[in-house]
Design a protein around this motif. Structure first.
Motif, mmCIF file in Angstrom:
data_model
loop_
_atom_site.group_PDB
_atom_site.id
_atom_site.type_symbol
_atom_site.label_atom_id
_atom_site.label_comp_id
_atom_site.label_asym_id
_atom_site.label_seq_id
_atom_site.Cartn_x
_atom_site.Cartn_y
_atom_site.Cartn_z
ATOM 1 N N UNK A 167 13.262 -9.502 -10.556
ATOM 2 C CA UNK A 167 13.207 -8.284 -9.713
ATOM 3 C C UNK A 167 12.099 -8.382 -8.685
ATOM 4 N N UNK A 168 10.942 -8.881 -9.120
ATOM 5 C CA UNK A 168 9.784 -8.882 -8.230
ATOM 6 C C UNK A 168 9.928 -9.953 -7.137
ATOM 7 N N UNK A 169 10.650 -11.048 -7.479
ATOM 8 C CA UNK A 169 10.762 -12.138 -6.514
ATOM 9 C C UNK A 169 11.860 -11.914 -5.479
ATOM 10 N N UNK A 170 12.888 -11.160 -5.863
ATOM 11 C CA UNK A 170 14.001 -10.963 -4.936
ATOM 12 C C UNK A 170 14.062 -9.499 -4.503
ATOM 13 N N UNK A 171 13.639 -9.226 -3.276
ATOM 14 C CA UNK A 171 13.574 -7.817 -2.838
ATOM 15 C C UNK A 171 14.945 -7.149 -2.781
ATOM 16 N N UNK A 172 16.020 -7.934 -2.777
ATOM 17 C CA UNK A 172 17.353 -7.335 -2.662
ATOM 18 C C UNK A 172 17.997 -7.110 -4.020
ATOM 19 N N UNK A 173 17.368 -7.603 -5.080
ATOM 20 C CA UNK A 173 18.012 -7.580 -6.389
ATOM 21 C C UNK A 173 18.137 -6.158 -6.934
ATOM 22 N N UNK A 174 19.289 -5.913 -7.542
ATOM 23 C CA UNK A 174 19.553 -4.586 -8.099
ATOM 24 C C UNK A 174 20.190 -4.773 -9.461
ATOM 25 N N UNK A 175 19.709 -4.063 -10.462
ATOM 26 C CA UNK A 175 20.320 -4.239 -11.770
ATOM 27 C C UNK A 175 19.541 -3.542 -12.865
ATOM 28 N N UNK A 225 17.762 -3.876 -16.925
ATOM 29 C CA UNK A 225 17.143 -4.791 -17.872
ATOM 30 C C UNK A 225 16.924 -3.988 -19.142
ATOM 31 N N UNK A 226 17.421 -4.523 -20.260
ATOM 32 C CA UNK A 226 17.263 -3.778 -21.504
ATOM 33 C C UNK A 226 16.318 -4.541 -22.426
ATOM 34 N N UNK A 227 15.501 -3.799 -23.124
ATOM 35 C CA UNK A 227 14.601 -4.459 -24.075
ATOM 36 C C UNK A 227 14.203 -3.485 -25.165
ATOM 37 N N UNK A 272 10.394 0.070 -32.599
ATOM 38 C CA UNK A 272 11.754 0.449 -32.947
ATOM 39 C C UNK A 272 12.478 1.223 -31.856
ATOM 40 N N UNK A 273 11.863 1.281 -30.697
ATOM 41 C CA UNK A 273 12.530 2.013 -29.621
ATOM 42 C C UNK A 273 13.225 1.023 -28.686
ATOM 43 N N UNK A 274 14.272 1.522 -28.039
ATOM 44 C CA UNK A 274 15.008 0.683 -27.089
ATOM 45 C C UNK A 274 14.876 1.296 -25.705
ATOM 46 N N UNK A 275 14.891 0.449 -24.690
ATOM 47 C CA UNK A 275 14.671 0.904 -23.321
ATOM 48 C C UNK A 275 15.623 0.234 -22.358
ATOM 49 N N UNK A 276 15.863 0.936 -21.267
ATOM 50 C CA UNK A 276 16.639 0.334 -20.199
ATOM 51 C C UNK A 276 15.900 0.602 -18.885
ATOM 52 N N UNK A 277 15.684 -0.458 -18.122
ATOM 53 C CA UNK A 277 15.049 -0.293 -16.811
ATOM 54 C C UNK A 277 16.106 -0.548 -15.755
ATOM 55 N N UNK A 293 10.599 -1.030 -0.453
ATOM 56 C CA UNK A 293 9.947 -1.390 -1.714
ATOM 57 C C UNK A 293 11.004 -1.406 -2.796
ATOM 58 N N UNK A 294 10.581 -1.017 -3.992
ATOM 59 C CA UNK A 294 11.500 -1.132 -5.128
ATOM 60 C C UNK A 294 11.261 0.037 -6.072
ATOM 61 N N UNK A 295 12.337 0.520 -6.666
ATOM 62 C CA UNK A 295 12.198 1.598 -7.634
ATOM 63 C C UNK A 295 12.467 1.048 -9.032
ATOM 64 N N UNK A 296 11.670 1.513 -9.978
ATOM 65 C CA UNK A 296 11.913 1.207 -11.381
ATOM 66 C C UNK A 296 12.139 2.525 -12.089
ATOM 67 N N UNK A 297 13.250 2.626 -12.774
ATOM 68 C CA UNK A 297 13.522 3.842 -13.528
ATOM 69 C C UNK A 297 13.752 3.441 -14.979
ATOM 70 N N UNK A 298 12.828 3.883 -15.817
ATOM 71 C CA UNK A 298 12.836 3.461 -17.223
ATOM 72 C C UNK A 298 13.359 4.602 -18.078
#
Lengths: 682, 123
Positions: free
Chosen positions: A390-398, A400-402, A407-412, A426-431
């Motif tokens: 994400x940080x290297x490609x300014x156009x990337x969109x998608x 990421x789950x971790x 015991x919690x699960x997240x999606x960014x 810039x870039x938005x991160x929504x967690x």
């Protein structure tokens, strides 16, 4: 961002006042000073006109007096008067009339005032007594030359004045009086001339205020202007300046006395023409000033409008920003936006909270926060790789789950932030936390796996044995054994499918069919005997109420529940013993309980008992059998009746399973209205 | 001497099927009803091949397989996984854990027999 609140209109109003006040003051002062200057000039002009007039009149009248006096002093006239030499007298009178301008008539009277001779000759006049005339009384009273008031001469009707002097002989005896009537034509010409050159109306009056000369107008009769304040003041010997309304029109008037004769002269102009210059100046000032004020006011109005429009816009923008911030803070997600260089453009409350919770650095560099989160995730390698992408490609969109080790699960979700038609800002991160979704998902996956396993297991036996039968064509005893297994497993599969479909159909549903009143006691009796009394290993005890225990519901379903509890009681007490079935009233409910003396349930399994496909000891289904869905199904049926189900048990101490259903269907206990627990236990 | 086969499945009909398929006359068949029992028997009996059901209460087939593979004596014993879970990911997990074959239920007895014969012969 908050702006200091300034009431724009008040500031502008103050500014307007500060601008307009001096302007108005300037206008006022300039017109006022100009008016004073003009007034001074007018005054001095009129005063000089009056003064000139006064001196001319004085000279004229003095000349007249001197003339009359010089003729009266002629010894020949005195002797002619004494001797009554008419021709000589007439010659003197004729000479006098011809000698000076403006003498209309000359009269010689006796010392008693009786007319002796006149020029021009007036036949009816000699012998007439004129002693009543002002000039006669004046000259006799003073004993020297006298100028009379105006009076109307018998001949013309126009006002004239008379200068009279005594005629004395050498010894000083009065021989008579010489009087010259003066029509002041010269004075009239003078006033006309002065009026023309000085642009003023010049007027001359005698000592009684009678007008003798009035510029441009013939004086037709005796009119006293004694009431006029200017004339009155001049007659008192003063000179000055006054503004008066005359004949309905404002006039400025300068006045002066003709001192030796106590006459008055005045010079006046209509105020409007006198001050015309002031008016013109005022017009010019207004012409310039008023538009200036208007322009100023218009400018200030526009400024006010612009200022308040700006304030409104600012307030609206502030409101929008607040709404946007509140909105973004209200989402359960942690949202941050960074510039292309990784610096924060924006972080919402949720973001700060997560950063705080996981002890990540409190930095404004979003990129750094995202990278450092590798330290708190379960699989740092994968996480780091994806974040880098994400940080290297300014156009990337998608997305990421971790997971995190707590015991919690997240999606960014991450995407470039790009105002329309520009390169990425810039870039938005929504967690967002996906723990619950993941749990449900895992539960579902587990459920599918379990159902698959449960269905495939009997199927595997059926398919396997049928294939062996077909391939090997075994001897009859073996064939019989195989077929028995196939039959048993097919039956098991059928039951499993029935129960499973049953429970799927019941979950969350209301019980709609086959509602009727039935006697629970009878149902308990019947089913208990059928299930338990049929075994040789178990003893049955039944405790019922004395009266019928009438309940409303689906009796077939309730029988299904009871049979399930009874078969479990038998199944899980392999060593036999007593199965006690009790039906009783309990607080408006019917309570049915089934107690065995069997294996009991371990503490760690208790929460699984009503789950699907749970078996207390499932190490060998040949020993226990069943679909593993019985209790789950029983629970759904009881719930659909608005009742409760539960158990008490200890490992090795047997179990008591019970359920309660309402005896009557009250308004507040409609079937199936109780909320159902939709989280399935697996 | 007949090859010794250990079958571990909590379902009795499945154990019966395996026994019927392989035949007592050709193979010495040992039955285990749980993962724990299977490990005990594996250590005690030293089978020539192990058939493991994956989904069992308690210790799962995969748990058993991992323990077998970490045991020096049993590391090389061929294992066939029998499972009702037939997803590719399940197969991958089984192979990663060291399974030699993977047979989804329901399976063909003849296929099972062939697999067993092949693996036993290879030893």
């Amino acid at each position: 961002m908050r702006h200091v609140s300034v009431p724009a209109t008040r500031v502008v109003a103050l500014f307007a006042l500060l601008c307009i006040l001096p302007l108005v003051l300037l206008t006022y002062l300039s017109t006022r000073l100009a008016a004073e200057a003009v007034r001074e000039r007018v005054e001095s002009e009129l005063a000089s006109t009056a003064a000139v007039t006064s001196s001319v009149v004085d000279r004229e009248l003095s000349a007249l007096e001197n003339l009359v006096e010089s003729y009266a002093a002629r010894p020949s006239l005195a002797s002619a008067a004494e001797a009554d030499q008419k021709r000589v007298i007439a010659r003197h009178l004729f000479e006098l009339r011809a000698s000076g301008a403006g003498i209309e008539a000359v009269i010689l009277t006796s010392p008693e005032g009786i007319v002796r001779s006149t020029v021009p000759a007036t036949p009816e006049l000699p012998g007439t007594d004129l002693s009543y005339r002002d000039w006669y009384r004046g000259v006799t009273a003073s004993g020297r030359t006298y100028l009379s008031d105006a009076f109307t001469a018998t001949a013309g009707g126009r006002p004239i004045v008379a200068s009279a002097a005594p005629v004395r002989d050498a010894r000083g005896r009065t021989m008579g009086y010489l009087a010259a009537g003066y029509e002041a034509a010269y004075l009239r010409e003078l006033t006309t001339e002065l009026s023309r050159t000085h642009s003023a109306e010049v007027r001359i009056t005698d000592r009684s205020g009678v007008v003798l000369a009035n510029a441009g107008q013939p004086v037709a009769q005796i009119v006293s202007r004694h009431g006029n304040p200017a004339i009155r003041a001049a007659l008192r010997g003063n000179s000055g300046f006054i503004e008066l309304d005359e004949e309905g029109k404002r006039h400025v008037t300068a006045y002066a006395p003709v001192a030796d004769f106590r006459w008055a002269v005045s010079a006046s102009r209509p105020a409007d023409s006198a001050y015309a210059a002031v008016g013109r100046l005022r017009n010019i000032v207004y012409l310039l000033g008023i538009p200036l004020v208007l322009v100023l006011l218009a400018g200030l109005t526009l400024l006010t409008g612009a200022l308040s429009a700006r304030r409104r816009a600012e307030r609206a923008a502030e409101e929008q920003a607040t709404i946007a911030r509140t909105l973004i803070d209200s989402t359960p997600d942690a949202v941050a936006m960074m510039k292309s260089d990784g610096e924060a453009l924006f972080m919402n409350a949720g973001w700060r909270e997560v950063v705080r919770q996981y002890g990540m650095p409190e930095t404004a560099r979003i990129a750094e926060v995202m990278e450092s989160a590798a330290a708190v995730v379960s699989d740092p390698e994968v996480y780091r790789k994806n974040v880098r992408a994400f940080l290297d490609d300014p156009e990337r969109k998608g997305t990421l789950e971790f997971d995190t080790p707590d015991g919690r699960s997240w999606r960014v979700f991450s995407a470039p932030v790009r105002p329309p038609g520009t390169p990425p800002l810039g870039r938005i991160f929504s967690l967002s936390e996906t723990t619950h979704e993941r749990q449900v998902e895992r539960a579902k996956e587990g459920m599918v796996a379990t159902v698959s396993h449960e269905l495939r297991t009997p199927l595997a036996s059926i398919v396997g044995f049928v294939e062996l039968l077909a391939e090997r064509d075994p001897e009859p005893p073996v064939r019989k054994r195989y077929l028995e297994t196939v039959s048993r497993e097919a039956k098991r599969l059928t039951e499993l499918i029935n129960d499973f479909l049953d429970i799927q159909g019941l979950e969350g549903q209301q019980l709609r069919h086959n509602l009727a009143e039935f006697d629970l006691g009878e149902l308990v009796q019947r089913e208990s005997e059928r299930v338990v009394a049929g075994t040789e290993t178990h003893r049955l005890e039944i405790e019922l109420t004395a009266e019928p225990l009438l309940a409303v519901g689906d009796s077939d379903r309730i029988a299904q529940v009871l049979v399930n509890l009874l078969t479990n009681a038998v199944k899980y007490s392999p060593a036999g013993g007593t199965v006690t079935v009790r039906a009783e009233r309990s607080d408006g409910n019917a309570r049915i309980s089934v107690t065995d003396e069997g294996l009991g349930i371990a503490e760690e399994h208790k929460h699984l008992v009503f789950g699907k496909f749970f078996r207390v000891d499932s190490s060998d289904t040949r020993l226990i059998g069943g679909t593993g869905l019985g209790l789950a199904l029983a629970r759904e049926i009881v719930r659909a009746h608005g009742g409760r189900i539960g158990f008490e048990s200890g490992l090795g101490e047997g179990s008591t399973f019970w359920f309660e259903i309402p005896l009557e269907l009250g308004a507040d206990r409609a079937l199936g209205q109780q909320p159902l627990d939709r989280v399935q236990q697996v | 001497m007949r090859p010794k086969i250990l079958i571990c499945d909590n379902e009795a009909p499945l154990r019966d099927l395996v026994r019927a398929t392989l035949g007592d006359e050709l193979y010495d068949i040992v039955e285990a009803r749980s993962g724990t029992e299977a490990l005990d028997l594996a250590v005690r009996e030293g089978p020539d091949l192990i058939l493991l059901d994956v989904m069992m209460p308690g210790k799962s087939g995969l748990d058993v397989l991992r323990e077998l593979r970490s045991d020096d004596a049993l590391r090389r014993t061929p294992v066939i996984m029998l499972t009702a879970r037939a997803y590719a990911s399940d197969r991958a997990a089984a192979e990663q854990a060291g399974a030699n074959r993977f047979l989804p239920k329901p399976f063909s007895p003849l296929e099972l027999l062939a697999a067993v014969e092949q693996l036993v012969a290879a030893r």
